[in-house]
Design an enzyme around this catalytic site. Structure first.
Site, short mmCIF file in Angstrom:
data_model
loop_
_atom_site.label_atom_id
_atom_site.label_comp_id
_atom_site.label_asym_id
_atom_site.label_seq_id
_atom_site.Cartn_x
_atom_site.Cartn_y
_atom_site.Cartn_z
CB CYS A 75 -0.95 0.01 1.19
SG CYS A 75 -2.11 -1.38 1.20
CG HIS A 112 -3.18 3.52 2.25
ND1 HIS A 112 -3.61 3.14 1.00
CD2 HIS A 112 -3.37 2.43 3.06
CE1 HIS A 112 -4.03 1.89 1.04
NE2 HIS A 112 -3.89 1.44 2.27
CG ASN A 162 -6.82 -0.68 1.40
OD1 ASN A 162 -6.08 -0.29 0.51
ND2 ASN A 162 -6.35 -1.19 2.53
#
Length: 321
Positions: A111, A248, A278
């Site tokens: 990520c 993020h 996500n």
């Protein structure tokens, strides 16, 4: 010498999966998911590959910057979910968009991958090796998710986001920090391939994501503020100097916790996870493109970008838009 973002682009699969669709698959509800994550829906590939999504996002970033693919000198693709071990996603993007003059390769920092790729582009440009780059984060995480595991299937979505950057003498990327803690890598991971050769015994395989949610939450809420403050310190700036914190998009509670620790109003932390979930390495550039196309990013604004992910990896940068 630094780099300036000149154009942004993104791509999302057309299939949208609402929380209520998951109610018939696992023991959950729309209310339960929203309360714990802030996510209401996610986009899921019905055939689009990581490279296809990445190429679409890169093409839109070039169009936004008013550039042609032949002008691109470097393509960096951040991903942890490629369909193939080789060729790499970046080389597939090069072929798809016709950027025949570009060097191309992939990075995997989960990520945090887009940030690590952006920092790599800066290093090449600062060294005078290249003058511009396409940096893209692209994921099809739906193939790595166990759709019977409530703790993970509610979180992830597919998509891609890209930026086109050029060298600049002033402004642009002002500072960055990167960190990793491999000793804690076991709290988030998965997607392994089975070892198969004539000399290997029977191997166990973990094809799906696995996550210790509490450990990931604790790591993010503790580490991201430290990264942000470190990056701001390198740039000679403070929290009040930042217009927007582009983080993020993992979990609304995480972002709220980070904002509280930094002492910054939540209104300075834009979010789109309610609609896309996500998307790992694609999350930050997806949000950047959305903000850019909404006209919310003005030249001279100061942004902090920060991400964290499996590895464990984390980082942050300060930039002038």
């Amino acid at each position: 010498m630094s780099i300036h973002i000149m154009g942004t682009g993104s791509a999302l699969p057309g299939r949208v999966v609402e929380n209520r669709e998951l109610e018939g698959m696992v023991d959950t509800s729309d209310e339960w998911i929203r309360e714990r994550t802030g996510i209401g829906s996610r986009h899921v590939s019905t055939g689009q590959t990581v490279a296809e999504l990445a190429a679409d996002a890169c093409q839109r970033a070039l169009e936004d910057a008013g550039k042609q693919a032949e002008e691109v000198e470097l393509i960096l693709a951040a991903t942890c979910s490629p369909e193939e071990a080789a060729p790499c996603v970046a080389c597939q993007v090069q072929s798809r968009i016709g950027a025949g003059n570009a060097v191309a390769f992939d990075l995997n920092a989960a990520c945090a991958g887009f940030l690590f790729a952006l920092h790599t582009a800066w290093a090449y440009v600062e060294a005078g090796i290249y003058r511009n780059a396409l940096v893209v984060g692209s994921e099809v995480l739906s193939k790595l998710v166990d759709w019977e595991d409530r703790s993970t299937c509610i979180l992830f979505g597919d998509g891609a986001g890209a930026v086109y950057v050029e060298n600049c003498q002033e402004g642009g990327l002002l500072s960055f920090v990167q960190h990793a803690d491999g000793k804690k890598g076991g709290v988030l991971g998965g997607g392994a391939r089975l070892l198969s050769n004539p000399w290997a015994g029977q191997q166990e395989c973990q094809p799906f994501f696995r996550m210790d949610g509490r450990e990931v939450f604790s790591f993010a809420v503790r580490q991201v503020p430290l990264n942000v403050e470190e990056a701001l310190g390198k740039a000679g700036l403070g929290i009040p100097d930042v217009d927007l914190f582009v983080l993020h998009q993992a979990n609304r509670r995480i972002i709220e916790g980070i904002a509280k620790r930094l002492g910054a109003d939540l209104s300075r932390f834009p979010m789109n996870l309610e609609r896309v979930g996500n998307t790992s390495s694609a999350a930050i550039p997806l949000l950047l493109d959305e903000l850019n196309r909404q006209g919310r990013l003005k030249r001279g604004m100061r942004l902090v970008l920060s991400g964290f992910g499996a590895g464990l990896t984390c980082g942050a940068c300060v930039m002038e838009w």
